[in-house]
Design a protein around this motif. Structure first.
Motif, PDB file in Angstrom:
ATOM      1  N   LEU A 149       8.226   1.818  13.111  1.00 21.08           N
ATOM      2  CA  LEU A 149       8.802   0.592  13.717  1.00 21.08           C
ATOM      3  C   LEU A 149       7.812   0.037  14.760  1.00 21.08           C
ATOM      4  O   LEU A 149       7.567  -1.112  14.539  1.00 21.08           O
ATOM      5  CB  LEU A 149      10.370   0.716  13.900  1.00 21.08           C
ATOM      6  CG  LEU A 149      11.007  -0.467  14.357  1.00 21.08           C
ATOM      7  CD1 LEU A 149      10.911  -1.324  12.925  1.00 21.08           C
ATOM      8  CD2 LEU A 149      12.369  -0.407  14.831  1.00 21.08           C
ATOM      9  N   GLY A 150       7.552   0.525  15.462  1.00 19.77           N
ATOM     10  CA  GLY A 150       6.698   0.212  16.585  1.00 19.77           C
ATOM     11  C   GLY A 150       5.358  -0.331  16.124  1.00 19.77           C
ATOM     12  O   GLY A 150       4.828  -1.413  16.421  1.00 19.77           O
ATOM     13  N   VAL A 151       4.742   0.396  15.144  1.00 20.15           N
ATOM     14  CA  VAL A 151       3.431   0.154  14.521  1.00 20.15           C
ATOM     15  C   VAL A 151       3.526  -1.420  13.865  1.00 20.15           C
ATOM     16  O   VAL A 151       2.813  -2.141  13.807  1.00 20.15           O
ATOM     17  CB  VAL A 151       2.991   1.171  13.661  1.00 20.15           C
ATOM     18  CG1 VAL A 151       1.896   0.929  12.674  1.00 20.15           C
ATOM     19  CG2 VAL A 151       2.432   2.428  14.609  1.00 20.15           C
ATOM     20  N   LEU A 152       4.708  -1.409  13.130  1.00 28.37           N
ATOM     21  CA  LEU A 152       4.914  -2.444  12.278  1.00 28.37           C
ATOM     22  C   LEU A 152       5.139  -3.808  13.284  1.00 28.37           C
ATOM     23  O   LEU A 152       4.784  -4.890  12.845  1.00 28.37           O
ATOM     24  CB  LEU A 152       6.041  -2.425  11.325  1.00 28.37           C
ATOM     25  CG  LEU A 152       6.182  -1.429  10.222  1.00 28.37           C
ATOM     26  CD1 LEU A 152       7.370  -1.238   9.537  1.00 28.37           C
ATOM     27  CD2 LEU A 152       5.125  -2.032   9.414  1.00 28.37           C
ATOM     28  N   VAL A 160       4.052  -4.155  16.022  1.00 25.71           N
ATOM     29  CA  VAL A 160       2.586  -4.505  16.735  1.00 25.71           C
ATOM     30  C   VAL A 160       1.922  -5.303  15.925  1.00 25.71           C
ATOM     31  O   VAL A 160       1.186  -6.334  15.988  1.00 25.71           O
ATOM     32  CB  VAL A 160       1.781  -3.211  17.200  1.00 25.71           C
ATOM     33  CG1 VAL A 160       0.475  -3.582  17.479  1.00 25.71           C
ATOM     34  CG2 VAL A 160       2.785  -2.871  18.456  1.00 25.71           C
ATOM     35  N   LEU A 161       1.651  -4.982  14.414  1.00 25.73           N
ATOM     36  CA  LEU A 161       0.882  -5.431  13.419  1.00 25.73           C
ATOM     37  C   LEU A 161       1.529  -6.975  13.185  1.00 25.73           C
ATOM     38  O   LEU A 161       0.646  -7.877  12.903  1.00 25.73           O
ATOM     39  CB  LEU A 161       1.083  -4.504  12.156  1.00 25.73           C
ATOM     40  CG  LEU A 161       0.167  -3.178  12.273  1.00 25.73           C
ATOM     41  CD1 LEU A 161       0.294  -2.456  11.001  1.00 25.73           C
ATOM     42  CD2 LEU A 161      -1.169  -3.622  12.546  1.00 25.73           C
ATOM     43  N   PHE A 162       2.844  -7.033  13.014  1.00 23.99           N
ATOM     44  CA  PHE A 162       3.429  -8.189  12.797  1.00 23.99           C
ATOM     45  C   PHE A 162       2.943  -9.333  13.698  1.00 23.99           C
ATOM     46  O   PHE A 162       2.746 -10.543  13.649  1.00 23.99           O
ATOM     47  CB  PHE A 162       4.853  -8.147  12.715  1.00 23.99           C
ATOM     48  CG  PHE A 162       5.450  -9.518  12.598  1.00 23.99           C
ATOM     49  CD1 PHE A 162       5.553 -10.155  11.585  1.00 23.99           C
ATOM     50  CD2 PHE A 162       6.170  -9.953  13.554  1.00 23.99           C
ATOM     51  CE1 PHE A 162       6.234 -11.274  11.080  1.00 23.99           C
ATOM     52  CE2 PHE A 162       6.840 -11.328  13.534  1.00 23.99           C
ATOM     53  CZ  PHE A 162       6.900 -11.862  12.255  1.00 23.99           C
ATOM     54  N   VAL A 163       3.121  -8.940  15.010  1.00 21.21           N
ATOM     55  CA  VAL A 163       2.760  -9.875  16.369  1.00 21.21           C
ATOM     56  C   VAL A 163       1.235 -10.143  16.245  1.00 21.21           C
ATOM     57  O   VAL A 163       0.891 -11.244  16.381  1.00 21.21           O
ATOM     58  CB  VAL A 163       3.098  -9.065  17.690  1.00 21.21           C
ATOM     59  CG1 VAL A 163       2.482  -9.952  18.789  1.00 21.21           C
ATOM     60  CG2 VAL A 163       4.513  -8.896  17.976  1.00 21.21           C
ATOM     61  N   GLN A 164       0.538  -9.052  15.976  1.00 23.29           N
ATOM     62  CA  GLN A 164      -0.985  -9.377  15.842  1.00 23.29           C
ATOM     63  C   GLN A 164      -1.364 -10.519  14.836  1.00 23.29           C
ATOM     64  O   GLN A 164      -2.238 -11.317  14.898  1.00 23.29           O
ATOM     65  CB  GLN A 164      -2.137  -8.431  15.526  1.00 23.29           C
ATOM     66  CG  GLN A 164      -2.124  -7.430  16.726  1.00 23.29           C
ATOM     67  CD  GLN A 164      -2.812  -5.852  16.527  1.00 23.29           C
ATOM     68  OE1 GLN A 164      -2.908  -5.570  15.418  1.00 23.29           O
ATOM     69  NE2 GLN A 164      -3.404  -5.188  17.514  1.00 23.29           N
TER      70      GLN A 164
END
Length: 154
Positions: A22-25, A27-31
């Protein structure tokens, strides 16, 4: 090992394991959103520059037409031609300030247009009407080409 853990420890472990993807998702979404925002800002900057070039492009044919009339013998339009030349100078100055601040194009590219305008303005009264008209038209075409260059890069 998993069997010896208490229920709250097992639940905490599951929560941690689920939190990692969930954290990885997130971060990817914000980027991804930041990239979209930066792209939109870049496009807006390019559009602002294009607008300043458009104002310049609007003034060049006006000066061309007035100088054509003056060189054709209608000296009553000399004041209007000088006023149009000042407006072209202002448009070049505005575009130049924007170009220097944003660094959208190589400096020599826009400076070549400014130099050609300065030379044309200085020589306009001594040119034949047809030559003056053609040089103004060529400069306007080069401004259009510069606009295309900026749009393609932006």
């Amino acid at each position: 090992m998993f069997r010896t853990l208490k229920i709250w420890q097992k639940l905490a472990l599951v929560a941690v394991v689920m939190a990692i993807p969930l954290g990885v998702l997130i971060v990817l979404f914000v980027q991804s959103r930041n990239e979209q925002i930066n792209s939109a800002r870049s496009e807006l900057t390019t559009l602002d520059y294009e607008n300043s070039l458009r104002r310049l492009l609007e003034m060049l044919p006006k000066h061309r037409d007035l100088m054509n009339s003056v060189l054709g013998g209608d000296m009553s339009k000399m004041g209007l031609a000088e006023s149009a030349a000042r407006k072209v100078d202002e448009a070049f100055a505005e575009t130049s300030r924007f170009d220097e601040a944003q660094k959208l194009t190589p400096p020599d590219r826009f400076n070549a247009l400014k130099t050609r305008w300065t030379e044309l303005k200085a020589q306009a009264r001594n040119l034949q009407a047809k030559d003056c008209f053609n040089r103004h038209t060529q400069l306007a075409n080069d401004v259009i080409e510069h606009m295309r260059f900026v749009a393609d890069r932006g």
